[in-house]
Design a protein around this motif. Structure first.
Motif, PDB file in Angstrom:
ATOM      1  N   PRO A  50     -28.428 -13.863   9.299  1.00  0.00           N
ATOM      2  CA  PRO A  50     -27.573 -13.510   8.160  1.00  0.00           C
ATOM      3  C   PRO A  50     -28.345 -12.915   6.995  1.00  0.00           C
ATOM      4  O   PRO A  50     -27.801 -12.133   6.219  1.00  0.00           O
ATOM      5  CB  PRO A  50     -26.925 -14.849   7.786  1.00  0.00           C
ATOM      6  N   GLU A  51     -29.625 -13.273   6.856  1.00  0.00           N
ATOM      7  CA  GLU A  51     -30.391 -12.750   5.729  1.00  0.00           C
ATOM      8  C   GLU A  51     -30.680 -11.255   5.875  1.00  0.00           C
ATOM      9  O   GLU A  51     -30.942 -10.559   4.882  1.00  0.00           O
ATOM     10  CB  GLU A  51     -31.695 -13.538   5.545  1.00  0.00           C
ATOM     11  N   PHE A  52     -30.644 -10.750   7.137  1.00  0.00           N
ATOM     12  CA  PHE A  52     -30.860  -9.327   7.365  1.00  0.00           C
ATOM     13  C   PHE A  52     -29.555  -8.575   7.607  1.00  0.00           C
ATOM     14  O   PHE A  52     -29.438  -7.391   7.282  1.00  0.00           O
ATOM     15  CB  PHE A  52     -31.788  -9.118   8.575  1.00  0.00           C
ATOM     16  N   GLY A  53     -28.598  -9.231   8.239  1.00  0.00           N
ATOM     17  CA  GLY A  53     -27.341  -8.582   8.539  1.00  0.00           C
ATOM     18  C   GLY A  53     -27.357  -7.735   9.794  1.00  0.00           C
ATOM     19  O   GLY A  53     -26.344  -7.140  10.160  1.00  0.00           O
ATOM     20  N   VAL A  54     -28.503  -7.675  10.450  1.00  0.00           N
ATOM     21  CA  VAL A  54     -28.648  -6.929  11.707  1.00  0.00           C
ATOM     22  C   VAL A  54     -29.552  -7.743  12.627  1.00  0.00           C
ATOM     23  O   VAL A  54     -30.311  -8.616  12.167  1.00  0.00           O
ATOM     24  CB  VAL A  54     -29.268  -5.527  11.482  1.00  0.00           C
ATOM     25  N   PRO A  55     -29.520  -7.500  13.950  1.00  0.00           N
ATOM     26  CA  PRO A  55     -30.452  -8.188  14.849  1.00  0.00           C
ATOM     27  C   PRO A  55     -31.902  -7.878  14.484  1.00  0.00           C
ATOM     28  O   PRO A  55     -32.228  -6.746  14.116  1.00  0.00           O
ATOM     29  CB  PRO A  55     -30.094  -7.620  16.224  1.00  0.00           C
ATOM     30  N   VAL A  56     -32.752  -8.894  14.570  1.00  0.00           N
ATOM     31  CA  VAL A  56     -34.177  -8.714  14.270  1.00  0.00           C
ATOM     32  C   VAL A  56     -35.010  -9.331  15.392  1.00  0.00           C
ATOM     33  O   VAL A  56     -34.526 -10.163  16.160  1.00  0.00           O
ATOM     34  CB  VAL A  56     -34.565  -9.361  12.919  1.00  0.00           C
ATOM     35  N   SER A  57     -36.255  -8.918  15.466  1.00  0.00           N
ATOM     36  CA  SER A  57     -37.146  -9.389  16.517  1.00  0.00           C
ATOM     37  C   SER A  57     -37.578 -10.830  16.266  1.00  0.00           C
ATOM     38  O   SER A  57     -37.869 -11.218  15.133  1.00  0.00           O
ATOM     39  CB  SER A  57     -38.393  -8.510  16.595  1.00  0.00           C
ATOM     40  N   LEU A  58     -37.624 -11.623  17.354  1.00  0.00           N
ATOM     41  CA  LEU A  58     -38.176 -12.970  17.274  1.00  0.00           C
ATOM     42  C   LEU A  58     -39.699 -12.916  17.285  1.00  0.00           C
ATOM     43  O   LEU A  58     -40.299 -11.860  17.468  1.00  0.00           O
ATOM     44  CB  LEU A  58     -37.661 -13.811  18.438  1.00  0.00           C
ATOM     45  N   ASP A  59     -40.331 -14.083  17.112  1.00  0.00           N
ATOM     46  CA  ASP A  59     -41.777 -14.119  16.918  1.00  0.00           C
ATOM     47  C   ASP A  59     -42.560 -13.478  18.062  1.00  0.00           C
ATOM     48  O   ASP A  59     -43.518 -12.730  17.835  1.00  0.00           O
ATOM     49  CB  ASP A  59     -42.259 -15.551  16.669  1.00  0.00           C
ATOM     50  N   HIS A  60     -42.165 -13.739  19.318  1.00  0.00           N
ATOM     51  CA  HIS A  60     -42.904 -13.166  20.438  1.00  0.00           C
ATOM     52  C   HIS A  60     -42.847 -11.640  20.400  1.00  0.00           C
ATOM     53  O   HIS A  60     -43.852 -10.961  20.622  1.00  0.00           O
ATOM     54  CB  HIS A  60     -42.343 -13.677  21.769  1.00  0.00           C
ATOM     55  N   THR A  61     -41.674 -11.087  20.118  1.00  0.00           N
ATOM     56  CA  THR A  61     -41.538  -9.638  20.039  1.00  0.00           C
ATOM     57  C   THR A  61     -42.332  -9.078  18.866  1.00  0.00           C
ATOM     58  O   THR A  61     -42.989  -8.030  18.986  1.00  0.00           O
ATOM     59  CB  THR A  61     -40.058  -9.242  19.908  1.00  0.00           C
ATOM     60  N   LEU A  62     -42.296  -9.755  17.724  1.00  0.00           N
ATOM     61  CA  LEU A  62     -43.030  -9.277  16.556  1.00  0.00           C
ATOM     62  C   LEU A  62     -44.530  -9.220  16.816  1.00  0.00           C
ATOM     63  O   LEU A  62     -45.210  -8.281  16.391  1.00  0.00           O
ATOM     64  CB  LEU A  62     -42.747 -10.179  15.356  1.00  0.00           C
ATOM     65  N   LEU A  63     -45.060 -10.222  17.506  1.00  0.00           N
ATOM     66  CA  LEU A  63     -46.483 -10.209  17.835  1.00  0.00           C
ATOM     67  C   LEU A  63     -46.837  -8.991  18.679  1.00  0.00           C
ATOM     68  O   LEU A  63     -47.868  -8.338  18.466  1.00  0.00           O
ATOM     69  CB  LEU A  63     -46.853 -11.491  18.587  1.00  0.00           C
ATOM     70  N   ARG A  64     -45.990  -8.668  19.633  1.00  0.00           N
ATOM     71  CA  ARG A  64     -46.243  -7.525  20.504  1.00  0.00           C
ATOM     72  C   ARG A  64     -46.090  -6.218  19.746  1.00  0.00           C
ATOM     73  O   ARG A  64     -46.891  -5.284  19.931  1.00  0.00           O
ATOM     74  CB  ARG A  64     -45.290  -7.593  21.703  1.00  0.00           C
ATOM     75  N   LEU A  65     -45.069  -6.131  18.883  1.00  0.00           N
ATOM     76  CA  LEU A  65     -44.876  -4.925  18.085  1.00  0.00           C
ATOM     77  C   LEU A  65     -46.045  -4.704  17.126  1.00  0.00           C
ATOM     78  O   LEU A  65     -46.479  -3.559  16.930  1.00  0.00           O
ATOM     79  CB  LEU A  65     -43.572  -5.022  17.294  1.00  0.00           C
TER      80      LEU A  65
END
Length: 250
Positions: free
Chosen positions: A94-109
């Protein structure tokens, strides 16, 4: 997909330990010796899987196959593209209002973005829909993240895959159309052995580019004190071993 997720949950800690404990309860009157043995196994397994020393050992046994790339390897790579595998999204942020990456995806990105800046290679992100919701693909979320958080454009979006094998098959199809046959493959170290195997089976030449390797810091005896993080890491490692066995059988 939901059935596969349910079966994996049953086969991995902590659920497998809970199932053994429930079986011990059911057998307590009819088979007391067996029931006590199962109760001990349940508690011991839960304790071991929750111990940082055990979880770190399991994770490192997977990560040892493909060490992190050195600066020299990054500079001399002959790869023609970077492939980043999805690791989950939060579709209710809700703080972004759109889907966001979880921690595992963020590490890879994060590491994929670093490699892009080091090499200048184009990026492919791979990840399909979440439980059949085609409007919320992992690849689309990853591309948005690369653009918004790292100011990097994504060349290809592979939005059909739901498993690591499908990551490989559908990504290879896109790359073959572009005339690319050598990639830097980005995922976390524990996930790399299974990922390299299926990507190489498509005919691609793969240079493993693992990230987020496991480390244990602390007094040695504290490594036997249970923690929720260690339990999570044990589950991740055992999931990979189950996945490798399943791919061999199939």
């Amino acid at each position: 997909m939901i059935l596969r997720y349910f079966l994996k949950t049953l086969a991995l800690p902590p659920m497998i330990s809970i199932l053994v404990a429930l079986l011990a309860i059911l057998l307590w009157r009819q088979r007391p010796v067996l029931a006590r043995t199962l109760a001990v196994v349940s508690l011991a397994s839960l304790w071991l899987f929750s111990s940082p020393i055990v979880s770190t050992t399991l994770m490192r046994s997977l990560e040892a196959h493909y060490p992190a790339l050195s600066e020299a390897q990054r500079e001399s790579t002959e790869a023609e593209a970077i492939v980043i595998l999805a690791g989950g999204i939060d579709d209710s942020a809700p703080e972004f209002g759109v889907p966001v990456s979880l921690d595992h995806t963020l590490l890879r990105l994060r590491y994929g973005a670093f490699l892009h800046r080091e090499t200048g290679l184009p990026i492919l992100v791979s990840g399909g829909s979440v439980f059949g919701d085609d409007a919320k693909t992992l690849a689309a979320t990853m591309a948005n993240e690369l653009d918004f958080s790292f100011q990097i454009d994504t060349r290809w979006l592979e939005e059909r895959s739901r498993t690591t094998r499908e990551n490989a098959d559908f990504s290879a199809a896109l790359l073959n159309e572009a005339g690319i046959d050598h990639i830097l493959l980005v995922t976390e170290g524990f996930h790399m052995p299974r990922s390299v195997r299926v990507f190489e089976q498509t005919g691609l030449t793969v240079t493993a580019a693992p990230t987020a390797m496991t480390h244990y810091f602390g007094v040695p005896w504290m490594g036997w004190l249970p923690s929720s993080l260690a339990l999570h890491q044990s589950s991740l490692a055992l999931h990979e071993y189950l996945g490798m066995l399943a791919y061999r059988w199939l």
